[in-house]
Scaffold this motif. Structure first.
Motif, PDB file in Angstrom:
ATOM      1  N   ASP A  39      66.770-117.444  -0.258  1.00 14.89           N
ATOM      2  CA  ASP A  39      66.627-118.622  -1.118  1.00 14.89           C
ATOM      3  C   ASP A  39      66.413-119.829  -0.205  1.00 14.89           C
ATOM      4  O   ASP A  39      66.978-119.871   0.894  1.00 14.89           O
ATOM      5  CB  ASP A  39      67.882-118.830  -1.986  1.00 14.89           C
ATOM      6  CG  ASP A  39      67.582-119.642  -3.236  1.00 14.89           C
ATOM      7  OD1 ASP A  39      67.698-119.091  -4.351  1.00 14.89           O
ATOM      8  OD2 ASP A  39      67.211-120.837  -3.101  1.00 14.89           O
ATOM      9  N   ARG A  44      73.421-121.602  -1.420  1.00 16.46           N
ATOM     10  CA  ARG A  44      73.406-120.635  -2.519  1.00 16.46           C
ATOM     11  C   ARG A  44      73.214-119.216  -1.998  1.00 16.46           C
ATOM     12  O   ARG A  44      73.896-118.279  -2.411  1.00 16.46           O
ATOM     13  CB  ARG A  44      72.288-120.994  -3.502  1.00 16.46           C
ATOM     14  CG  ARG A  44      72.132-119.976  -4.609  1.00 16.46           C
ATOM     15  CD  ARG A  44      71.086-120.379  -5.605  1.00 16.46           C
ATOM     16  NE  ARG A  44      71.395-121.678  -6.172  1.00 16.46           N
ATOM     17  CZ  ARG A  44      70.819-122.190  -7.252  1.00 16.46           C
ATOM     18  NH1 ARG A  44      69.905-121.504  -7.880  1.00 16.46           N
ATOM     19  NH2 ARG A  44      71.140-123.374  -7.713  1.00 16.46           N
ATOM     20  N   TYR A 283      66.610-105.117 -18.782  1.00 18.68           N
ATOM     21  CA  TYR A 283      66.563-105.494 -17.359  1.00 18.68           C
ATOM     22  C   TYR A 283      67.067-104.328 -16.503  1.00 18.68           C
ATOM     23  O   TYR A 283      66.489-104.024 -15.451  1.00 18.68           O
ATOM     24  CB  TYR A 283      67.424-106.726 -17.076  1.00 18.68           C
ATOM     25  CG  TYR A 283      66.936-108.013 -17.697  1.00 18.68           C
ATOM     26  CD1 TYR A 283      65.683-108.534 -17.410  1.00 18.68           C
ATOM     27  CD2 TYR A 283      67.746-108.724 -18.570  1.00 18.68           C
ATOM     28  CE1 TYR A 283      65.245-109.724 -17.986  1.00 18.68           C
ATOM     29  CE2 TYR A 283      67.320-109.923 -19.153  1.00 18.68           C
ATOM     30  CZ  TYR A 283      66.072-110.406 -18.857  1.00 18.68           C
ATOM     31  OH  TYR A 283      65.639-111.578 -19.427  1.00 18.68           O
TER      32      TYR A 283
END
Ligand code: NAI
Length: 340
Positions: A39, A44, A283
């Motif tokens: 990221d 994060r 998902y």
């Protein structure tokens, strides 16, 4: 915890979807492990890496893909970052599960399509997860079986409780109705040829600048008419429904017939509040199917062509939204790599 498998996956983008996919691969998916997380937000990505353990954190997707631990890539960064990540994965011939959209517009999607063709084999599965929802799967099988006769109409509803503050009117098409675009193409095995957007008076709960709800109408090259109610600020929950009207009957999915409760003179059930709940199983099945196919050395599911076609329909949809006109969808000829 899932068994620790062999496919080392780098998850690029660890926001809402990416972090959920990291959790999924770690806890649910078999045959894969999170080898790397990436990221641009260093804090994060470190936090997400700690939640898994034994995986490396990167701020540069290319560096993660260069790692010997990484066999495959799941792209869950924002749409505008997808093209660069996909081209880097192609350079290393890595299989990719790319969250929708493939890219945000048809021109960049075409560049991805061309790059994949230069590889000479499919590498991308696009994250149109409704194809993995059990109910939608049953509808697809029913239509393909032909018992109901030819489909004539498809009525779709797509409702969200609310939208985030950065939501724009174009996102109704590009982020929400894009799912109905893929759903239509997949269920009917037809291309969408035009888009028209009609508007009722806006809801008093619609944010400034967003005409919500809207009615989006597709025409297909097989002569089917598809209407999509998109209502992004309905307030009561997240609902995705579809009803196919065919020559000999109709079939409808998405009524969420879970537990029904009778109490105090009323009956009813729950409405999911967001897509991570409503489509959780889809998902899970999507990522598992991708891992299984990758371990078999194949690429299945929605292709880069499907991602490009959706991007082209989105472009027409956004123009239809802005002009109030019926806008034709322009597609290049389907390359041999993507023909059935
Ligand atoms: P998000 O904004 O919550 O997370 C995106 C993350 O990517 C952020 O942490 C951001 O720092 C990071 N990022 C930005 N540029 C990057 C780059 N170049 N390389 C690596 N990381 C980068 O967004 P969200 O909602 O998680 O969406 C991610 C993708 O998932 C989008 O393509 C979106 O359309 C898709 N999506 C799919 C859904 C579905 O139902 N299939 C539902 C919601 C989102």
């Amino acid at each position: 915890m899932a068994q620790q498998g062999t496919l080392g996956v780098a998850v690029v983008g660890t926001g809402r979807m990416g972090a959920d996919h990291v959790r999924r691969i770690h806890e649910v998916t078999s045959g894969a492990r999170v080898a790397a997380v990436v990221d641009v937000d260093a804090e994060r990505v470190e936090a997400v890496a700690r939640s898994v353990g034994g995986c490396a954190a990167y701020t540069d997707p290319a560096a993660a893909m260069a790692s010997a631990e990484v066999d495959a890539v799941l792209v869950a960064s924002p749409g505008p970052a997808h093209e660069a990540a996909l081209l880097e994965a192609f350079r290393r011939d890595l299989p990719v599960l790319c969250e929708k959209p493939l890219t945000p517009d048809a021109a960049s999607a075409l560049r991805v399509l061309e790059a994949e063709q230069r590889l000479g084999h499919r590498r991308v599965q696009v994250g149109f997860m409704r194809r993995y929802d059990p109910e939608f799967g049953r509808l697809k099988a029913l239509l393909a079986g032909g018992g109901l006769g030819r489909p004539l109409l498809l009525h779709c509803r797509h409702r969200n409780a609310s939208v985030p503050s950065f939501f724009t009117e174009q996102m109704l098409i590009n982020d929400s109705v894009v799912h109905e675009m893929d759903q239509t193409r997949w269920l009917l095995e037809q291309e969408i040829t035009s888009v028209t957007v009609l508007r009722p008076r806006p809801s008093g709960h619609a944010p400034a600048g967003i005409g919500d709800p809207q009615l989006v109408v597709f025409e297909t090259d097989g002569g089917v008419l598809v209407d999509v109610e998109i209502f992004a600020t309905c307030g009561f929950g997240y609902q995705v429904q579809a009803e196919a009207v065919c020559e000999r009957g109709t079939a409808r999915v998405g009524d969420a017939h879970g537990m029904l409760v009778n109490q105090a003179g009323r009956w009813g059930g729950e409405i999911a509040q967001d897509f991570t709940v409503r489509f959780r199983e889809a998902y899970d099945r999507q990522v598992q199917a991708w891992v299984d196919a990758t371990l078999r050395g194949t690429v299945e599911g929605p292709s880069a062509w499907d991602g490009y076609a959706a991007a082209a329909v989105c472009e027409a949809g956004v123009r239809a939204q802005a002009t109030g006109e019926r806008v034709a969808v322009e597609l290049v000829e389907r390359p041999a790599l993507y023909r059935p």
